[in-house]
Design a protein around this motif. Structure first.
Motif, PDB file in Angstrom:
ATOM      1  N   SER A 119     -25.496  -5.234  -2.672  1.00  0.00           N
ATOM      2  CA  SER A 119     -25.013  -6.621  -2.540  1.00  0.00           C
ATOM      3  C   SER A 119     -24.038  -6.915  -3.671  1.00  0.00           C
ATOM      4  O   SER A 119     -24.260  -6.519  -4.817  1.00  0.00           O
ATOM      5  CB  SER A 119     -26.181  -7.607  -2.573  1.00  0.00           C
ATOM      6  OG  SER A 119     -25.710  -8.929  -2.384  1.00  0.00           O
ATOM      7  N   GLY A 120     -22.941  -7.594  -3.319  1.00  0.00           N
ATOM      8  CA  GLY A 120     -21.929  -7.917  -4.307  1.00  0.00           C
ATOM      9  C   GLY A 120     -21.946  -9.375  -4.718  1.00  0.00           C
ATOM     10  O   GLY A 120     -22.785 -10.168  -4.295  1.00  0.00           O
ATOM     11  N   PHE A 121     -20.962  -9.732  -5.541  1.00  0.00           N
ATOM     12  CA  PHE A 121     -20.832 -11.089  -6.063  1.00  0.00           C
ATOM     13  C   PHE A 121     -20.208 -11.984  -4.986  1.00  0.00           C
ATOM     14  O   PHE A 121     -19.238 -11.617  -4.335  1.00  0.00           O
ATOM     15  CB  PHE A 121     -19.953 -11.069  -7.320  1.00  0.00           C
ATOM     16  CG  PHE A 121     -19.742 -12.407  -7.961  1.00  0.00           C
ATOM     17  CD1 PHE A 121     -20.649 -12.906  -8.879  1.00  0.00           C
ATOM     18  CD2 PHE A 121     -18.635 -13.171  -7.639  1.00  0.00           C
ATOM     19  CE1 PHE A 121     -20.456 -14.137  -9.471  1.00  0.00           C
ATOM     20  CE2 PHE A 121     -18.418 -14.398  -8.236  1.00  0.00           C
ATOM     21  CZ  PHE A 121     -19.349 -14.874  -9.153  1.00  0.00           C
ATOM     22  N   GLY A 122     -20.799 -13.166  -4.785  1.00  0.00           N
ATOM     23  CA  GLY A 122     -20.232 -14.121  -3.838  1.00  0.00           C
ATOM     24  C   GLY A 122     -21.275 -14.641  -2.859  1.00  0.00           C
ATOM     25  O   GLY A 122     -22.467 -14.346  -2.952  1.00  0.00           O
ATOM     26  N   THR A 123     -20.815 -15.414  -1.874  1.00  0.00           N
ATOM     27  CA  THR A 123     -21.713 -15.988  -0.871  1.00  0.00           C
ATOM     28  C   THR A 123     -22.229 -14.888   0.053  1.00  0.00           C
ATOM     29  O   THR A 123     -21.468 -14.031   0.495  1.00  0.00           O
ATOM     30  CB  THR A 123     -20.987 -17.066  -0.051  1.00  0.00           C
ATOM     31  OG1 THR A 123     -20.440 -18.048  -0.945  1.00  0.00           O
ATOM     32  CG2 THR A 123     -21.937 -17.744   0.905  1.00  0.00           C
ATOM     33  N   ARG A 124     -23.524 -14.923   0.366  1.00  0.00           N
ATOM     34  CA  ARG A 124     -24.139 -13.914   1.224  1.00  0.00           C
ATOM     35  C   ARG A 124     -25.310 -14.569   1.984  1.00  0.00           C
ATOM     36  O   ARG A 124     -25.719 -15.693   1.695  1.00  0.00           O
ATOM     37  CB  ARG A 124     -24.653 -12.740   0.400  1.00  0.00           C
ATOM     38  CG  ARG A 124     -25.806 -13.140  -0.518  1.00  0.00           C
ATOM     39  CD  ARG A 124     -26.511 -11.969  -1.125  1.00  0.00           C
ATOM     40  NE  ARG A 124     -27.675 -12.396  -1.887  1.00  0.00           N
ATOM     41  CZ  ARG A 124     -28.505 -11.583  -2.515  1.00  0.00           C
ATOM     42  NH1 ARG A 124     -28.294 -10.293  -2.490  1.00  0.00           N
ATOM     43  NH2 ARG A 124     -29.547 -12.053  -3.170  1.00  0.00           N
ATOM     44  N   ARG A 125     -25.857 -13.811   2.945  1.00  0.00           N
ATOM     45  CA  ARG A 125     -27.052 -14.239   3.663  1.00  0.00           C
ATOM     46  C   ARG A 125     -28.269 -13.943   2.799  1.00  0.00           C
ATOM     47  O   ARG A 125     -28.485 -12.803   2.390  1.00  0.00           O
ATOM     48  CB  ARG A 125     -27.163 -13.521   5.002  1.00  0.00           C
ATOM     49  CG  ARG A 125     -28.345 -13.993   5.867  1.00  0.00           C
ATOM     50  CD  ARG A 125     -28.414 -13.186   7.151  1.00  0.00           C
ATOM     51  NE  ARG A 125     -27.217 -13.390   7.951  1.00  0.00           N
ATOM     52  CZ  ARG A 125     -27.019 -14.392   8.795  1.00  0.00           C
ATOM     53  NH1 ARG A 125     -27.975 -15.322   8.927  1.00  0.00           N
ATOM     54  NH2 ARG A 125     -25.917 -14.507   9.485  1.00  0.00           N
ATOM     55  N   ASP A 126     -29.051 -14.972   2.508  1.00  0.00           N
ATOM     56  CA  ASP A 126     -30.215 -14.798   1.647  1.00  0.00           C
ATOM     57  C   ASP A 126     -31.226 -13.859   2.309  1.00  0.00           C
ATOM     58  O   ASP A 126     -31.581 -14.035   3.482  1.00  0.00           O
ATOM     59  CB  ASP A 126     -30.883 -16.150   1.378  1.00  0.00           C
ATOM     60  CG  ASP A 126     -31.968 -16.040   0.329  1.00  0.00           C
ATOM     61  OD1 ASP A 126     -33.121 -15.768   0.701  1.00  0.00           O
ATOM     62  OD2 ASP A 126     -31.653 -16.223  -0.867  1.00  0.00           O
ATOM     63  N   PRO A 127     -31.692 -12.804   1.592  1.00  0.00           N
ATOM     64  CA  PRO A 127     -32.603 -11.842   2.205  1.00  0.00           C
ATOM     65  C   PRO A 127     -33.976 -12.412   2.523  1.00  0.00           C
ATOM     66  O   PRO A 127     -34.719 -11.840   3.319  1.00  0.00           O
ATOM     67  CB  PRO A 127     -32.701 -10.739   1.146  1.00  0.00           C
ATOM     68  CG  PRO A 127     -32.364 -11.406  -0.150  1.00  0.00           C
ATOM     69  CD  PRO A 127     -31.348 -12.445   0.201  1.00  0.00           C
ATOM     70  N   LYS A 128     -34.343 -13.540   1.923  1.00  0.00           N
ATOM     71  CA  LYS A 128     -35.653 -14.137   2.169  1.00  0.00           C
ATOM     72  C   LYS A 128     -35.608 -15.194   3.272  1.00  0.00           C
ATOM     73  O   LYS A 128     -36.412 -15.182   4.204  1.00  0.00           O
ATOM     74  CB  LYS A 128     -36.186 -14.764   0.876  1.00  0.00           C
ATOM     75  CG  LYS A 128     -36.541 -13.750  -0.210  1.00  0.00           C
ATOM     76  CD  LYS A 128     -37.871 -13.085   0.087  1.00  0.00           C
ATOM     77  CE  LYS A 128     -38.334 -12.249  -1.103  1.00  0.00           C
ATOM     78  NZ  LYS A 128     -39.635 -11.612  -0.842  1.00  0.00           N
TER      79      LYS A 128
END
Length: 441
Positions: free
Chosen positions: A321-330
Motif C-alpha cells: 500500500s502506498g501514500f494517499g487515499t485508499r480503500r480501508d482494509p477494515k
C-alpha cells in the motif's frame, strides 16, 4: 352524530364490499359464515400487504445477488491488476537496488581516487617547493662561482700583463725560487679557472634539468587538478539532485549543517598554501577551490545521513500500500493513508533510515508497537505494527541501526511495516525520499 357517520360509512362499504355468506353443509346440518364489509376490507388489505412485502423482499434479494456477483468480479479484476502492478514494482525495485549498489561502488571508488589525488597534490606541492629552494641555492652558487671566475680572469690577465712588461726585469732580478713559486701559482690559478668554468657549465645543465622537471610536475599537477575537479562534479551533482528531488532546499540545508559542524575537527575548510602574504598563484587558487568543493561534498554527505534517504527494510518484502487515499482494509471505506506498507515475514529486521533520536518506543492505539525517530531539518519517521522493539526513548540511532522487528500489532490485517515520514508534523510520501536516493546510495 357519530351513529349517522357510522351508518353512512357502512353504507359506502356495502356498495363496494357487500356482505357475503359462506355456507358449510353437512349431512345433518347447514351452517354459514357471515363476512361483513369490514372483515372483507381487512382480509384484502392483509393479502395486499403480504403480496407487496413478498415482491419487495424478492426484488431486494435479486438486486443484492446481482450486486454481490458484480462486486466479486470487480474485486477479482482489481486484485489481478494490483498483483500485476506489484510484480512490476517489485522487478523495478530490484533493478533500482542493483543500480544503487553499483552507484555506491562508483561513489566509493571516486572518493578513494579523490583521496589519492589529494595526497599526490600535496606531495607535488612539497616537491615543487623543494625544487624552487634548490634552484635558488644553485643560482646563488652559480652567481658566486661566476664572480670568482671573473676575479680569477682579471688576476690572470694582470699577471700576464706584468710578465710581458717586466719579464726581463723579473728574469734578471728574480731568484730561481721566486720563478718556481710564480709558475706554481699560475698553474693553480689556471686549474681553478678551469674548475670554475666546469662548475658553471654543470650548474647551467642542472638548471635546465630542474626547469624541465618543474614543467613536467606542472603538467602532472594540472592533470591532477582536472581529475579532482571532474571527480568533484561527479560526486556533488547526484547529491544535490537527490535533495532537490526530495523537495529539500540545498542552500538552507547545507548552511544548517555548516552551523552545526563549525568547531575544530569538523568538515574541510579552505586553506592557503602561501604564508608570505603574497598573491595566490593560479595553482593555489585551484587548490583552494577544490578544498571548498570537498568541504561542500562533506557537508552534503553529513546532511544525507540526517535525512531518510534509505529503505527501512533490506529483506525481500512486498509493497502492499502506498501514500494517499485508499480503500480501508477494515471498513472498506475511502480513507487517507499517510505512509507506505511493506509486507514481509514475521520478525523481519527493520532499520532506521537516518540519524536521529528516538522520541517514542512503545504501544500506541492503531499503530501497535511503534517507534518514532526525530531527525534534522524538522523530519520525523514512524515505524508501526512491530512485534518487538530494539530501542528506547532518548536513544541516539544511526542510519542502518536495527530498531525493531516486523509484526502484526495494532490495527492491522497481517504482518507488515507501516512506514511514515513527516516534515514539520505534516505527512509526506516516504517513497519520494527512497526514490531520490536510488542512484546515489
Amino acid at each position: 352524530m357519530r351513529a349517522r357517520l357510522a351508518i353512512k360509512l357502512h353504507s359506502l362499504l356495502e356498495q363496494h364490499f357487500p356482505e357475503r355468506r359462506v355456507f358449510l353443509k353437512s349431512d345433518n346440518d347447514t351452517r354459514f359464515i357471515r363476512l361483513s364489509s369490514e372483515t372483507q376490507i381487512f382480509a384484502v388489505a392483509g393479502v395486499a400487504l403480504f403480496v407487496g412485502w413478498t415482491a419487495v423482499t424478492t426484488a431486494i434479494l435479486l438486486m443484492d445477488s446481482i450486486g454481490s456477483g458484480n462486486f466479486r468480479e470487480q474485486a477479482k479484476r482489481d486484485q489481478a491488476t494490483y498483483q500485476e502492478r506489484l510484480n512490476i514494482l517489485s522487478a523495478e525495485r530490484d533493478v533500482r537496488a542493483h543500480e544503487a549498489l553499483m552507484a555506491q561502488d562508483r561513489f566509493n571508488a571516486a572518493l578513494e581516487q579523490i583521496s589519492a589525488m589529494q595526497s599526490e597534490l600535496l606531495a607535488s606541492e612539497n616537491s615543487r617547493r623543494e625544487l624552487e629552494t634548490g634552484i635558488e641555492v644553485i643560482q646563488s652558487t652559480l652567481r658566486t662561482t661566476m664572480k670568482q671566475r671573473e676575479s680569477a680572469r682579471q688576476e690572470l690577465a694582470a699577471l700576464q700583463q706584468s710578465d710581458s712588461d717586466d719579464g726581463l726585469t723579473l728574469a734578471n732580478t728574480a731568484s730561481p725560487e721566486q720563478m718556481e713559486f710564480m709558475a706554481v701559482a699560475l698553474t693553480r690559478t689556471a686549474q681553478e679557472r678551469d674548475q670554475i668554468a666546469a662548475d658553471a657549465r654543470n650548474a647551467l645543465d642542472q638548471r635546465d634539468d630542474l626547469e624541465l622537471e618543474i614543467r613536467l610536475m606542472q603538467e602532472r599537477s594540472d592533470e591532477i587538478f582536472r581529475q579532482l575537479e571532474e571527480a568533484m562534479i561527479i560526486s556533488v551533482e547526484p547529491l544535490d539532485k537527490m535533495f532537490r528531488q526530495a523537495g529539500m532546499p540545498t542552500d538552507r540545508i547545507i548552511e544548517e549543517v555548516r552551523r552545526g559542524y563549525s568547531g575544530m575537527g569538523g568538515p574541510l575548510t579552505p586553506i592557503s598554501f602561501s604564508t608570505r602574504g603574497e598573491d595566490l598563484t593560479p595553482d593555489e587558487i585551484r587548490a583552494n577551490t577544490l578544498l571548498q568543493q570537498m568541504d561542500q561534498l562533506n557537508l552534503y554527505r553529513i546532511a544525507a545521513e540526517k535525512a531518510p534517504f534509505a529503505s527501512p527494510v533490506k529483506a525481500a518484502v512486498r509493497f502492499t500500500s502506498g501514500f494517499g487515499t485508499r480503500r480501508d482494509p477494515k471498513t472498506g471505506g475511502r480513507r487517507m493513508h499517510n505512509g507506505s506498507d511493506f509486507a514481509g515475514a514475521h520478525g523481519t529486521d527493520i532499520f532506521a533510515t537516518a540519524d536521529g533520536v528516538v522520541t517514542h518506543a512503545g504501544w500506541q492505539s492503531g499503530f501497535g508497537r511503534l517507534v518514532k525517530i526525530r531527525h534534522a531539518f524538522g523530519i520525523e519517521t514512524l515505524y508501526a505494527h512491530n512485534t518487538k522493539l530494539r530501542v528506547k526513548v532518548g536513544q541516539r540511532v544511526s542510519r542502518g541501526d536495527h530498531i525493531a522487528d516486523m509484526g502484526n500489532t495494532g490495527r492491522s490485517t497481517g504482518t507488515h511495516l507501516h512506514y511514515e515520514v513527516r516534515v514539520n508534523g505534516k505527512p509526506v510520501n516516504p517513497m519520494t525520499y527512497i526514490k531520490a536516493a536510488r542512484n546515489v546510495f
